[in-house]
Design an enzyme around this catalytic site. Structure first.
Site, mmCIF file in Angstrom:
data_model
loop_
_atom_site.group_PDB
_atom_site.id
_atom_site.type_symbol
_atom_site.label_atom_id
_atom_site.label_comp_id
_atom_site.label_asym_id
_atom_site.label_seq_id
_atom_site.Cartn_x
_atom_site.Cartn_y
_atom_site.Cartn_z
ATOM 1 N N ARG A 44 -16.587 29.345 2.868
ATOM 2 C CA ARG A 44 -16.096 27.987 3.131
ATOM 3 C C ARG A 44 -16.447 27.012 2.017
ATOM 4 O O ARG A 44 -15.765 26.002 1.828
ATOM 5 C CB ARG A 44 -16.670 27.479 4.451
ATOM 6 C CG ARG A 44 -16.065 28.221 5.627
ATOM 7 C CD ARG A 44 -16.218 27.421 6.875
ATOM 8 N NE ARG A 44 -15.582 28.075 7.998
ATOM 9 C CZ ARG A 44 -15.717 27.673 9.246
ATOM 10 N NH1 ARG A 44 -16.465 26.626 9.536
ATOM 11 N NH2 ARG A 44 -15.109 28.304 10.215
ATOM 12 N N ASP A 149 -17.836 11.421 15.299
ATOM 13 C CA ASP A 149 -17.934 12.747 14.673
ATOM 14 C C ASP A 149 -18.648 12.566 13.336
ATOM 15 O O ASP A 149 -18.746 11.444 12.831
ATOM 16 C CB ASP A 149 -16.539 13.363 14.452
ATOM 17 C CG ASP A 149 -16.586 14.886 14.444
ATOM 18 O OD1 ASP A 149 -16.244 15.508 15.469
ATOM 19 O OD2 ASP A 149 -17.007 15.459 13.418
HETATM 20 C C1 LIG Z 1 -15.530 22.183 18.364
HETATM 21 S S1 LIG Z 1 -15.389 20.458 18.144
HETATM 22 C C2 LIG Z 1 -15.264 19.917 19.841
HETATM 23 C C3 LIG Z 1 -14.258 18.822 20.016
HETATM 24 C C4 LIG Z 1 -14.064 18.334 21.468
HETATM 25 N N1 LIG Z 1 -15.249 17.720 21.988
HETATM 26 C C5 LIG Z 1 -13.606 19.455 22.364
HETATM 27 O O1 LIG Z 1 -14.331 19.872 23.264
HETATM 28 O O2 LIG Z 1 -12.492 19.962 22.159
HETATM 29 C C6 LIG Z 1 -17.062 19.994 17.699
HETATM 30 C C7 LIG Z 1 -17.136 18.729 16.858
HETATM 31 O O3 LIG Z 1 -18.497 18.283 16.779
HETATM 32 C C8 LIG Z 1 -18.713 17.721 15.511
HETATM 33 N N2 LIG Z 1 -20.161 17.698 15.229
HETATM 34 C C9 LIG Z 1 -20.963 18.746 14.903
HETATM 35 N N3 LIG Z 1 -22.217 18.317 14.676
HETATM 36 C C10 LIG Z 1 -22.207 16.981 14.873
HETATM 37 C C11 LIG Z 1 -23.202 15.965 14.759
HETATM 38 N N4 LIG Z 1 -24.457 16.254 14.396
HETATM 39 N N5 LIG Z 1 -22.844 14.684 15.026
HETATM 40 C C12 LIG Z 1 -21.566 14.379 15.375
HETATM 41 N N6 LIG Z 1 -20.583 15.298 15.479
HETATM 42 C C13 LIG Z 1 -20.897 16.574 15.231
HETATM 43 C C14 LIG Z 1 -17.918 18.620 14.582
HETATM 44 O O4 LIG Z 1 -17.598 17.973 13.351
HETATM 45 C C15 LIG Z 1 -16.682 18.933 15.433
HETATM 46 O O5 LIG Z 1 -15.594 18.093 15.133
#
Ligand SMILES: C[S@@+](CC[C@H](N)C(=O)[O-])C[C@H]1O[C@@H](n2cnc3c(N)ncnc32)[C@H](O)[C@@H]1O
Length: 281
Positions: A44, A149
């Site tokens: 990546r 995010d």
């Molecule tokens: C798999 S997505 C889930 C999206 C949505 N909540 C759902 O259930 O479909 C996880 C998201 O969490 C964000 N994320 C990961 N670590 C994070 C952090 N420390 N603070 C804020 N966002 C974070 C990632 O960038 C990603 O967009």
């Protein structure tokens, strides 16, 4: 900037560089990358090396680590590392429970919801569709849905609210007619969320594990789904405790179906369903 010596290949991400980068990502964003993710990280990051003209992973790692938590490249790196998979009305049962069982606790009020780890906004807009109907029915007075995010790029998509046409499959028919605008472009068909709902959202780039914490503290609901899975147990506990602070007494925390807090429910909340918790009154 030391971009390393010019070579035709980029080499491998060494164990040392994997450890340095994964420790930094864990400490800064809470995202835990076990050793089995070594090659995933290497793959990546390759486009970032190519884009910036680095010829070794080592030089790239030095560059990111020098920039630290708020560095531009740190955010670029996290854009490629984090998993943004999401969809409209994902884990639909939560939306049904919200509408039928939880929302009536707050009828006639203005509803404030936080989607923590909101990715490209599908969860946020699913909530606004449901709340839009609840407002039209006279059950609630108004609403706003916040999303945060760590990835700036994904939040740009969320603000635009333009999605490929295929994504509408998971949106209930009754909402499609009311809340979606269709593009006229037949070869690249897209939909856009109507302005009335876009105006009921706020997107903020904020790290759930970082020190900065600007989110309001009067949410009736916090959705944090499919985000905790990337954290280890200790970080999950800290993040959940932080989210609970943002709920009003009696407010609800909703986690993803695979994220139940077995044996680690923080003080001050009780389990209502396996992934739904209520803050004490
Ligand atoms: C798999 S997505 C889930 C999206 C949505 N909540 C759902 O259930 O479909 C996880 C998201 O969490 C964000 N994320 C990961 N670590 C994070 C952090 N420390 N603070 C804020 N966002 C974070 C990632 O960038 C990603 O967009």
């Amino acid at each position: 900037m030391n971009k390393g010596t010019i070579k035709s290949e980029y080499g491998q991400l060494s164990d040392r560089d994997f450890r340095r980068l994964s420790a930094f990502i864990y400490e800064t964003f809470g995202i835990y990358l076990p050793e089995k993710k070594h090659y995933l990280l290497q793959n990546r990051l390759l486009p970032r090396l190519q884009k910036l003209g680095f010829t070794s992973y080592s030089a790239y790692a030095d560059y990111v680590l020098q920039q630290g938590e708020h560095g531009e490249e740190t955010f670029e790196m996290i854009n490629v590392v984090s998993t943004n998979k999401t969809e409209f009305f994902r884990e639909k049962a939560h939306f049904d429970i919200l509408q039928q069982e939880l929302l009536p606790c707050f009828y006639e009020q203005k509803i404030n919801i936080w989607s923590a780890g909101c990715s490209s906004g599908e969860e946020v807009y699913s909530l606004t569709m449901l709340l839009g109907d609840e407002k039209s029915a006279g059950h609630i007075s108004d609403f706003i849905v916040y999303g945060n995010d760590i990835s700036g790029r994904i939040l740009e998509k969320a603000v635009k609210a333009v999605y490929p046409y295929q994504e509408i499959d998971s949106i209930p028919e009754k909402y499609r007619r009311k809340y979606l605008m269709r593009s006229k472009n037949r070869t690249n068909a897209t939909i856009r969320i109507v302005p009335e709902l876009r105006g009921k959202t706020k997107f903020v780039r904020e790290n759930l594990v970082g020190k900065r914490d600007t989110m309001p503290r009067d949410f009736q609901f916090v959705f944090c789904r499919n985000t905790l899975i990337y954290f280890d147990k200790e970080t999950q506990y800290k993040v959940v405790s932080r989210l609970v602070e943002h709920l009003i007494p009696g407010g609800f925390l909703i986690l993803g179906h695979a994220e139940s807090l077995v044996n680690q429910v923080p003080e001050g909340i009780k389990t209502i369903y396996p992934t739904i918790y209520q803050k004490d009154m």
